[in-house]
Enzyme design. Structure first.
Site, PDB file in Angstrom:
ATOM      1  N   GLU A   1       0.807  -1.229   0.000  1.00 18.89           N
ATOM      2  CA  GLU A   1       0.000   0.000   0.000  1.00 18.89           C
ATOM      3  C   GLU A   1       0.837   1.274   0.000  1.00 18.89           C
ATOM      4  O   GLU A   1       0.423   2.288  -0.569  1.00 18.89           O
ATOM      5  CB  GLU A   1      -0.975   0.001   1.184  1.00 18.89           C
ATOM      6  CG  GLU A   1      -2.216  -0.870   0.974  1.00 18.89           C
ATOM      7  CD  GLU A   1      -1.981  -2.347   1.243  1.00 18.89           C
ATOM      8  OE1 GLU A   1      -0.860  -2.725   1.651  1.00 18.89           O
ATOM      9  OE2 GLU A   1      -2.917  -3.149   1.043  1.00 18.89           O
TER      10      GLU A   1
ATOM     11  N   HIS B   1     -11.266  -4.711   9.932  1.00 11.53           N
ATOM     12  CA  HIS B   1     -11.724  -4.457   8.560  1.00 11.53           C
ATOM     13  C   HIS B   1     -12.992  -3.608   8.526  1.00 11.53           C
ATOM     14  O   HIS B   1     -13.699  -3.605   7.510  1.00 11.53           O
ATOM     15  CB  HIS B   1     -12.017  -5.774   7.827  1.00 11.53           C
ATOM     16  CG  HIS B   1     -10.810  -6.549   7.416  1.00 11.53           C
ATOM     17  ND1 HIS B   1      -9.968  -7.142   8.319  1.00 11.53           N
ATOM     18  CD2 HIS B   1     -10.288  -6.824   6.190  1.00 11.53           C
ATOM     19  CE1 HIS B   1      -8.994  -7.767   7.657  1.00 11.53           C
ATOM     20  NE2 HIS B   1      -9.163  -7.574   6.382  1.00 11.53           N
TER      21      HIS B   1
END
Ligand code: TPP
Ligand code: TPP
Ligand code: MG
Ligand code: MG
Lengths: 330, 333, 330, 333
Positions: C66, C135
């Site tokens: 990322e 999440h």
């Protein structure tokens, strides 16, 4: 240090807390870039002398690897150790947010209490010393918004010592924020063993007309403004939050219930800052008795500029604090 | 995947090129000296990261580039920026926070940007320049503009995650990027070997399938040859190269900090191998007249004096600048 | 897709925006994990078919990196390209905060306007679908607190399309938040070219008694509550912020100036959330006309629990929204 | 720094050990099958990451550990957790979010913790387990408790920054950590070679000065030998090892997702080399009676049936649990 010290610096306060904590508990250890004496005892000298005393194994200089630093601290913490990780500048927390937010803050909950993370993360930051846009941010609001984290900051050397010691002994992950503009600031030395409890704010000046809630470096500015305003007949109560999150709503609300007016002051950018939460809470709980809306003073909506006059103008100022206080007086 | 010594090509570097490298070297060297002198005298107050000892690395690297090639560098970047061509005036004005600075004084020493000369990003965050350099390279790849990107970073930066992610991505995407690791033996106060599990940074390149070379960065010919080969390769579509340029940070990490943690022998050896007199002597040996070199140096001193004067006499930016350049639209007062 | 669609899903809305943006401007490209068709067109299928149409060079599947993804996007953006980076889940932003906060958000300012970062970052998140603690977080308040960033979210497929297209065309770095619980949600399909301007809130239901300010998934819940309360004679005005930061204070304040009562609702944890800023602003500007303190509804102060009943109890609920509205009515 | 094949030691693995590995393999295999069956039938609804094909890797690895050794794993962790010894009942109860689960249902499938059996952290964030494993190892080093930590992660995870930082730190600190990369050829839908610039993960080890070995993880003997060597080395103070265990994810990334992006030939080869029947056959070849194996399997089926029944009949946690375990002190209602 044998002769009693007349005053100590903020850095010395930090150093004392680490020293006492390491002496008292073999589970306490320190890690971070350049923290051992061989590497100079930390760029801010906060850990100077500790590796000489406790060994470079317990005062560990690390590679430039903040994810690995916090990860190692998290792993050690869940086995019952009490790591104190130094992340030089708060902006560098941006490279290890995952370990802090997804792991340190959540493991106790996600494990149903089987593990916990008694970790303290120290970091320096603050505008006004010319480091520019990537070394000056006040990001405490981020961590305050993360359930499972505590956020602490000190406004003087003795508090730094007392709060850091409490943070290390605390069973939750705590972010301990140090203002780099204050490292050299002198203050009264605390007694050995001196501790300041987490979660409790301190009324640093009593007053009856308006309450100013603040923390960290602005405490000094607010106190100065309060002194000036006292000369004008305005009595300002000043609260140093000490623990930013979870914050001591009781002390804040008790004070505002008395003064019926409040202003929140911090160095962080005003928009979406800690002041918004404190202000909202006061409005929610004391709406009917407030004589004026709660004021907020923070820094301007921009990255921290480098150019010295811009940097100063970016910061909250005494004038702005005074104006916000006066505004509540109508 | 060659770790081949570039020195073999070194003989090819012609005198004109070496002279150009020397020009840039001298500009860096004297600028650095001037900064420290003004800091010492108290005329300036700012956080300054000296580049003394690393002049030749960037002078040679940037000489191998086209003017429109891109550069990404760090807080310790004066040498890279000057070698890439940033006008000294606006560099000095930015370092002093003036409205006439490269970035109107808003970025400051750690955040020099000057797209006109390809200086795209200067970052104060260790390792963060590498992924951004990939983006510049990706842009060149997508646009087909034939530019090459050079990103400079230190030895200590090779242990942070961003380094790893960027090396892998550059390799699989064959980006036109040259990763220039200026191995100056220290990251702040920590010696290379105390923080890095690889004996040499280039030992990490095979793990990325990346072309790599380790050179004596303080040798202008060797450094230039490696730089040229990497740039040519990138421009030809051959993908990225990691250059580990061995050099030495002759002063403390930041102006005013001491460097007592450095072993005396290392410091002494470095002084003996100081790249600046070394390159100067080499040019003399190549029959470049002393007067030519002295002339270059004198001209540079003039340029620097002018730049300092420009910076010191320039105004600070308007306070209203705080509301500008935050977003595309100006922030309401 | 030749026959006109009766309805589209949220994912399709995203897909349409990307498709139109890429067709219109060769500087637009997409990158992220598994985004190309060879890798399935994204785990949420938002990019399905795009690499077939525009090539795998402009719809780039990336390694799981990322920092490298956002870094590459930042670098390309300062050369004038308009990358759209997909970061699968919002919690994964914690591994690349540095690139977003220290770089994307600051480069325009720190360069004195010489460069800018027209970057869009898309991420999914949201509780209620059983992904658990790592999440599901709603972290929009972090980014709202960062000067230089815009934060956008949509409450229906057409808005998703229109807002994303605007975000891509916008010259500032924008975080575009998608609620994973809504990907399959259907809605009216927008016209080709449909755009929703950034920075403008929408009054999604008019009312006169109380204003509820919200955004994203809770818009539907609030609308349902408003409908119920209408049956009880309570007229609720509902505002969908659409752009969370900088938020459209004008629309909010105009509405509350009319209703004199307000509640802010979001899925994020209440403490130190976006609601605090909106609430503070309303109090500050409309104090004397407010009939009651501004209410706030958010999720509970804990990590998102996995166990389904806990997860539901953790989320803001219709009952809580209704109660907060009623409370303002005294 | 040896990339030596561990297979040479493989002959040393005795039948009892192989039988123990098979016991764990069968438990994993049948648990995974049961999860998928109950998901298919709609009895369960949860996000499930199948471990079909990777059973032997973790069964062999964990058999080489002491019960008090530490494990860190990921969302795809059922095989690791079971092999490490977590009681099936509380695993099932946690997966179903019940109060009787390992973590009272608060963590769920992606966040299994069970310190009693050394299961310390299960993370859903790619790469994040590695730095934490170092911390466990550091704790053991500082306390001298002789424990070894194993951290499991996938091939795709080797391109993220945390991997790099952790490998470097473990190496320079000589931490007692075994880095077990389960190279199952895919990270979500992306093939290994499309995302990773190294031909083999072990090619990255020399860049960390780290001991490393690549093995056929689906071969119980080879895998066990490598695991044992790494664990012994770590326990003896020899520092970390990277094991690249070649295996294969026989199903889609997550239950319900398809895997049409996988080349048919690869899938077929994998089925032929399925590690579970392979190990079973090996035991038969070693003269372990069929009845012994059938007995093991039958017992396991009983255990699983009991665990499922326990989980399904257990209550959900009290809503008040939301306020517990957030901080040391309960949050006020
Ligand atoms: C992420 C991050 N961590 C720590 C720092 C503090 N820091 C600034 S320079 C530096 C040393 C970098 O060493 P090296 O990469 O060798 O570069 P050099 O300074 O030698 O040029 C450190 C640790 C930083 N800027 N960013
Ligand atoms: C930081 C981060 N990025 C992305 C994801 C989404 N994600 C979950 S699993 C996965 C693939 C990981 O592949 P690999 O490491 O090979 O493990 P495997 O699933 O094959 O066991 C991805 C990208 C994540 N969980 N964390
Ligand atoms: Mg260095
Ligand atoms: Mg994999």
């Amino acid at each position: 240090m044998n002769a009693p010290l007349k005053t100590i610096s903020f850095s010395q306060g930090i150093n004392m807390a680490l020293d006492e904590a390491m002496a008292a508990d073999p589970n306490v250890f320190v890690l971070g870039e350049d923290v051992a004496d061989e590497q100079g005892g930390g760029v801010f000298k906060a850990t100077l002398g500790l590796s000489a005393k406790y060994g470079a194994s317990r005062v560990r200089s690390t590679p430039i690897s903040e994810q690995a630093i916090i990860g190692a601290a998290v792993g050690a913490a869940i086995t019952g150790m009490r790591p104190v990780a130094e992340i030089m500048f708060m902006n560098f927390l941006t490279v290890c947010m995952d370990q802090i937010v997804n792991h340190a803050a959540k493991l106790r909950f996600m494990s149903g209490g089987l593990t916990s993370v008694p970790l303290t993360i120290r970091c320096g930051t603050g505008a006004g010393v010319g480091f520019g846009g990537q070394h000056s941010d006040m990001l405490e609001a981020w961590f305050a918004h993360v359930p499972g984290m505590k956020v602490v900051t000190a406004s003087n050397p003795a508090d730094a010592k007392g709060l850091l010691l409490s943070a290390i002994e605390d069973d939750d992950p705590t972010l301990f924020i140090e203002n780099v503009a204050m490292y050299a600031a002198q203050g009264a030395p605390p007694e050995a063993g001196y501790k300041v409890p987490l979660g409790k704010a301190k009324v640093v000046r009593e007053g009856s007309d308006v309450t100013v809630i603040t923390y960290g470096r602005p405490v000094l500015e607010v106190a100065a403004v309060a002194e000036t305003l006292a000369g004008e007949g305005v009595s300002v109560e000043v609260i140093d939050l000490r623990t930013i999150a979870p914050f001591d709503a009781e002390t804040v609300l008790n004070s505002v219930a008395k003064t019926n007016r409040a202003v929140v002051v911090h160095e962080a950018v005003k928009a979406f800052g800690v002041g918004a939460e404190v202000s909202s809470r006061i409005h929610e709980e004391l709406f009917s008795q407030l004589k004026a809306p709660v004021g907020r003073v923070g820094s301007k909506y921009s990255p921290v500029p480098f150019s010295p006059p811009l940097e100063q103008a970016w910061l909250y100022s005494r004038d702005e604090i005074a104006a916000a206080i006066r505004k509540t007086l109508g | 995947m060659g770790l081949a010594k570039a020195a073999s090509d070194a003989a090819d570097v012609d005198t004109d090129t070496l002279l150009e490298i020397y020009r840039r070297t001298a500009l860096i060297n004297r600028t650095d000296e001037k900064f420290r002198a003004l800091l010492m005298s108290g005329t300036l107050r700012l956080v300054y990261y000296p580049v003394r000892g690393q002049e030749v690395v960037s002078a040679a690297m940037m000489t191998a580039l086209r003017p429109d090639d891109y550069l990404v560098t760090t807080y310790r970047g004066v040498h890279d920026q000057l070698a890439k061509g940033i006008p000294p005036k606006i560099l000095w004005a930015e370092f002093t926070g003036k409205a006439t600075g490269a970035c109107k004084g808003k970025g400051g020493p750690m955040h020099i940007t000057h797209p006109e000369t390809g200086v795209m990003v200067t970052t104060g965050i260790v390792g963060s320049g590498l992924p951004i350099a990939n983006g510049l390279g990706l842009s060149s790849l997508l646009k087909g503009d034939g530019r090459v990107t050079v990103v400079c970073f230190g030895d200590g930066s090779t242990n942070i995650g961003a380094f790893h992610e960027a090396m892998n991505m550059a390799s699989i995407w064959k980006l036109p990027v040259v990763f220039l690791c200026q191995n100056n033996r220290y990251g702040e106060h920590t010696a290379f070997a105390d923080s890095t599990s690889a004996g040499r940074i280039v030992d990490r390149a095979p793990g990325y399938g990346m072309n790599a070379v380790r050179v004596d960065g303080n040798d202008a010919s060797e450094m230039y040859a490696a730089a040229k080969a990497a740039v040519d390769r990138a421009r030809a579509g051959g993908g990225p190269t990691l250059i580990e340029a061995m050099t030495y940070r002759m002063l403390g990490h930041v102006f005013g900090s001491n460097a007592s943690y450095v072993p005396k022998a290392l410091q002494e050896e470095a002084v003996r191998e100081d790249p600046v007199p070394r390159l100067r002597q080499k040019l003399l040996d190549l029959q470049v007249p002393e007067a030519t070199l002295a002339g270059i140096e004198q001209a540079i001193d003039g340029v620097i004096a002018e730049a300092v004067e420009f910076a010191l006499s320039s105004p600070y930016p308007d306070i209203g600048e705080i509301r500008k350049d935050v977003l595309g639209q100006e922030i309401a007062a």
